[in-house]
Scaffold this motif. Structure first.
Motif, PDB file in Angstrom:
ATOM      1  N   TRP A  58       0.895  -1.170   0.015  1.00  0.00           N
ATOM      2  CA  TRP A  58       0.076  -0.108   0.043  1.00  0.00           C
ATOM      3  C   TRP A  58       0.789   1.389   0.100  1.00  0.00           C
ATOM      4  CZ3 TRP A  58      -4.755   0.858  -1.274  1.00  0.00           C
ATOM      5  CH2 TRP A  58      -5.614   2.198  -0.750  1.00  0.00           C
ATOM      6  N   PRO A  59       0.615   2.255  -0.836  1.00  0.00           N
ATOM      7  CA  PRO A  59       1.578   3.325  -0.960  1.00  0.00           C
ATOM      8  C   PRO A  59       1.271   4.222   0.065  1.00  0.00           C
ATOM      9  CG  PRO A  59      -0.094   3.571  -2.551  1.00  0.00           C
ATOM     10  CD  PRO A  59      -0.382   2.165  -2.102  1.00  0.00           C
ATOM     11  N   PRO A  66      10.062  12.527  13.046  1.00  0.00           N
ATOM     12  CA  PRO A  66      10.058  11.381  11.693  1.00  0.00           C
ATOM     13  C   PRO A  66      10.347  10.137  12.323  1.00  0.00           C
ATOM     14  CG  PRO A  66      11.203  13.296  11.327  1.00  0.00           C
ATOM     15  CD  PRO A  66      11.220  13.415  12.822  1.00  0.00           C
ATOM     16  N   LEU A  67       9.500   9.064  11.608  1.00  0.00           N
ATOM     17  CA  LEU A  67       9.844   7.451  11.916  1.00  0.00           C
ATOM     18  C   LEU A  67      11.208   7.246  11.546  1.00  0.00           C
ATOM     19  CD1 LEU A  67       6.438   5.932  11.525  1.00  0.00           C
ATOM     20  CD2 LEU A  67       7.257   6.759  13.511  1.00  0.00           C
ATOM     21  N   SER A  68      11.761   7.694  10.390  1.00  0.00           N
ATOM     22  CA  SER A  68      12.952   7.509   9.780  1.00  0.00           C
ATOM     23  C   SER A  68      13.982   7.830  10.712  1.00  0.00           C
ATOM     24  CB  SER A  68      13.025   8.085   8.453  1.00  0.00           C
ATOM     25  OG  SER A  68      12.922   9.373   8.758  1.00  0.00           O
ATOM     26  N   GLU A  69      13.905   8.731  11.572  1.00  0.00           N
ATOM     27  CA  GLU A  69      14.719   9.334  12.557  1.00  0.00           C
ATOM     28  C   GLU A  69      15.015   8.374  13.826  1.00  0.00           C
ATOM     29  OE1 GLU A  69      16.650  12.136  12.784  1.00  0.00           O
ATOM     30  OE2 GLU A  69      16.995  12.383  14.748  1.00  0.00           O
ATOM     31  N   ARG A  73       9.832   4.896   6.126  1.00  0.00           N
ATOM     32  CA  ARG A  73      10.843   5.749   5.581  1.00  0.00           C
ATOM     33  C   ARG A  73      10.338   7.067   5.050  1.00  0.00           C
ATOM     34  NH1 ARG A  73      15.917   2.613   3.847  1.00  0.00           N
ATOM     35  NH2 ARG A  73      15.672   3.591   1.818  1.00  0.00           N
ATOM     36  N   ASP A  74       8.995   6.927   4.735  1.00  0.00           N
ATOM     37  CA  ASP A  74       8.392   8.122   4.120  1.00  0.00           C
ATOM     38  C   ASP A  74       8.631   9.467   4.954  1.00  0.00           C
ATOM     39  OD1 ASP A  74       6.095  10.384   3.643  1.00  0.00           O
ATOM     40  OD2 ASP A  74       5.795   8.838   2.203  1.00  0.00           O
ATOM     41  N   ILE A  98       1.739   8.678  12.990  1.00  0.00           N
ATOM     42  CA  ILE A  98       0.672   8.925  11.952  1.00  0.00           C
ATOM     43  C   ILE A  98       1.482   8.928  10.567  1.00  0.00           C
ATOM     44  CG2 ILE A  98       1.527  11.604  12.368  1.00  0.00           C
ATOM     45  CD1 ILE A  98      -2.037  10.539  11.340  1.00  0.00           C
ATOM     46  N   VAL A  99       0.839   7.941   9.608  1.00  0.00           N
ATOM     47  CA  VAL A  99       1.843   7.888   8.377  1.00  0.00           C
ATOM     48  C   VAL A  99       0.598   8.084   7.197  1.00  0.00           C
ATOM     49  CG1 VAL A  99       2.259   5.971   7.077  1.00  0.00           C
ATOM     50  CG2 VAL A  99       3.058   5.890   9.373  1.00  0.00           C
ATOM     51  N   PRO A 100       1.217   8.715   6.217  1.00  0.00           N
ATOM     52  CA  PRO A 100       0.349   9.386   5.052  1.00  0.00           C
ATOM     53  C   PRO A 100      -0.619   8.042   4.582  1.00  0.00           C
ATOM     54  CG  PRO A 100       2.574   9.707   4.407  1.00  0.00           C
ATOM     55  CD  PRO A 100       2.318   9.244   5.913  1.00  0.00           C
ATOM     56  N   ALA A 101      -1.880   8.159   4.139  1.00  0.00           N
ATOM     57  CA  ALA A 101      -2.522   7.088   3.533  1.00  0.00           C
ATOM     58  C   ALA A 101      -2.790   5.955   4.204  1.00  0.00           C
ATOM     59  CB  ALA A 101      -2.213   7.012   2.055  1.00  0.00           C
TER      60      ALA A 101
END
Lengths: 446, 153
Positions: free
Chosen positions: A95-96, A360-363, A398-399, A424-427
């Protein structure tokens, strides 16, 4: 049955009675099995075709967005699957995260177009009700099989609409798992619809060809007449006087669809329209403050222990290939902060866009050397329930817009919105944006 | 082939398509029945058809027939349309309107579902009022076009 309708001779097929027809008495039982019982002058192949065509448009949107929603939960990851993944249909994909409104729009369409389709489903079923009482019930094996498929189609359709509506209204009169039953009933529906379309497309095209696709809509009441005799027995043998035109029937159903949209769609669009949605379950919010947007599950409802979220006790556990870290909310606030405006959308079709701030989750992945991990398993302080945990894909964590949010609209998150920290993640479907996050485990699939 | 066609009733392709659809449907149904808490699923699937075809449809057809008797001629649709729309709203939203989902709603949202019955009644009232206004306006237009005036307003 109306007076003077008794002693109606059965269809005179004489010696032509073949096959299964011989199993049934030649004379139909009284009541609805008699052709004369059904008196509406409007019924006929054309009316059923136009209602069916509109209904088809609706169910295609609803079914497509329904299967999309299934994919949006990323059932192939971790323990995300509610429908047994070993038996699932091969319809899921990664899922994008873009566009960020993808799930809000897709699920908003699923629920709102679903509601708007109900009057057309009712009208379509009304238009073919004489078929239920066709006599003989089947004269060839082909007809018997076809009617079984129609029974499956009607049963699964009514079931899907009934359970879907019950679910968005928080009414659970059933014991089965809604997600599992709704999903598999949709598979039954699609299979039954596919053969129904294959069988009926020639009938529909013939009706449009002979009567004109839209021509019957032009008739006013005075010139509303029954359709020419058909082989399906939809056309009334003894029609009553018309009380409504065919365009009137479409306008009636369309008016119902519009009314249901007005009643509900505001909760999907948000803003001032939310309170205009006069029957929408999520039309109201607790207050006008920064945390004044709908709550899916309250702090108390989720049963999160109060001491676990206290400033002194709360710790976020991070695990990755590069080690483990335990962070307090203060520690989190000291990390890189980013603010993102992102929608959050519920499977029930309501959504809201808010301005979220956090790490950010990537952080967080970087902190435990897990930038290259395949997925992250997120656990909540919520002690029970299938949705106390979720697994996010690599693309999702990683978004750069994906956050562990600490604040919303410039204020701390409220307890109901996931204080001390939430994902909170887009889409991403609403419930996978885990609230009261206790631990995040970045991991690689072997 | 012709023999099969005559015995079966139509082209064998019809049979092939249906068998394929039934296979998928049967697989799907098995997944529901096999799942945990599948207790009353079959009842619901069968009940769905019975409830629509043998309860709901006869009920509204009967009401419509009664309405046609009470309000014959031009009046029929001015009664039928607002009543039908109001009934549709009730059919869809009755769990909220009649307070069937209060407890779950409160646990989940932290709010109590208030005013649904009132707003449904209000909209019902507005639908009937709107219908009455259109009836009077179209009635007086007719009357001004042709004497004697239409009756029943």
């Amino acid at each position: 049955m109306q007076p003077g309708e008794r002693a109606v001779p059965a269809d005179d097929e004489g010696s032509e009675r073949r096959g299964l027809a011989r199993l049934f008495p030649q004379t139909p039982p009284p009541g609805p099995f008699r052709r004369t019982f059904w008196s509406s002058p409007l019924r006929g192949p054309w009316l059923t075709s136009i209602l069916g065509t509109i209904l088809l448009g609706g169910v295609v949107v609803v079914a497509t967005t329904g299967f999309l929603s299934h994919a949006a939960y990323n059932p192939s990851l971790g323990m995300n699957a509610i429908v047994d993944p070993g038996r699932d249909l091969p319809l899921t994909f990664d899922w994008p995260t873009s566009p960020s409104w993808l799930y809000a729009v897709s699920q908003g369409l699923h629920v709102n177009i679903g509601l708007a389709t109900i009057p057309f489903l009712l009208a379509k079923l009304w238009s073919v009700i004489p078929r239920l009482f066709a006599w003989p019930p089947a004269s060839t094996p082909a007809q018997a099989i076809e009617r079984t498929a129609v029974a499956l189609l009607v049963s699964s359709a009514v079931f899907l609409f009934a359970t879907g509506v019950a679910n968005i209204l928080y009414w659970y009169p059933f014991k089965f798992n809604f997600v599992v039953a709704h999903y598999w009933a949709a598979a039954v529906f699609v299979a039954a619809l596919a053969v129904h379309l294959a069988v009926k497309t020639p009938v529909i095209l013939r009706a449009y060809r002979t009567r004109g696709a839209l021509a019957p809509l032009r008739a006013d009441l005075a010139s509303t007449e029954r359709e020419p005799e058909d082989s399906d027995g939809l056309v009334a043998e003894k029609p009553a006087d018309p009380t409504i035109t065919r365009r009137g029937v479409l306008a009636f159903a369309g008016g119902g669809a519009l009314l249901l949209l007005v009643a509900n769609a505001g909760q999907s669009i948000g803003g001032p329209l939310r309170s205009l949605a006069f029957l929408a379950p999520r039309r109201q919010v607790a207050d006008d403050g920064p945390n004044g947007f709908p709550v899916n599950k309250t702090f108390r409802g989720a049963g999160v222990p109060e001491q676990a979220v206290g400033a002194g006790t709360y710790r976020l556990m991070l695990r990755g290939d590069g080690g483990e870290r335990e962070l307090s909310r203060q520690d989190l606030l000291a990390l890189t902060q980013r603010t993102q405006s992102l929608p959050i959308a519920c499977v029930e079709g309501w959504s809201t866009t808010q301005s979220w701030s956090g790490v950010p989750l990537s952080e967080l992945a970087r902190l435990v050397g897990a930038e290259e991990a395949d997925e992250v398993f997120v656990e909540s302080l919520q002690p029970r329930g299938v949705l106390r945990e979720s697994t996010l894909s690599r693309d999702q964590f990683r978004d750069e817009r994906s956050l562990l949010a600490l604040r919303v609209n410039g204020s701390d998150l409220s307890l109901d919105h996931g204080f001390p920290a939430r994902v909170i993640v887009p889409a991403l479907p609403g419930v996978h944006n885990t609230k009261w996050v206790a631990a995040m485990t970045f991991r690689s699939r072997a | 082939m012709t023999l099969l066609r005559r015995g079966y009733g139509t082209t064998p392709l019809h049979l092939v398509a249906h068998v394929a659809a039934f296979a998928l449907a049967a697989y799907a149904l098995l997944q529901i029945v096999d799942a945990r808490r599948a207790d009353n699923i079959v009842l619901w699937l069968v009940g769905a058809v019975i409830l629509h075809d043998f309860v709901l449809l006869p009920l509204y057809s009967g009401l419509d027939r009664a309405a046609r008797r009470v309000a014959a001629g031009r009046t029929t649709n001015f009664l039928r349309v607002p009543a039908g729309l109001s009934a549709l709203l009730l059919l869809v939203y009755f769990p909220l309107i009649l307070g069937r989902s209060e407890r779950t709603y409160e646990t989940l949202s932290g709010l109590s579902p208030s005013g649904y019955l009132g707003r449904w009644l209000l909209v019902t009232g507005l639908l009937f009022a709107g219908s009455a206004i259109v009836f009077v306006i179209t009635g007086s237009r007719r009357a001004s076009r042709s004497a004697p005036p239409a009756q029943g307003a």
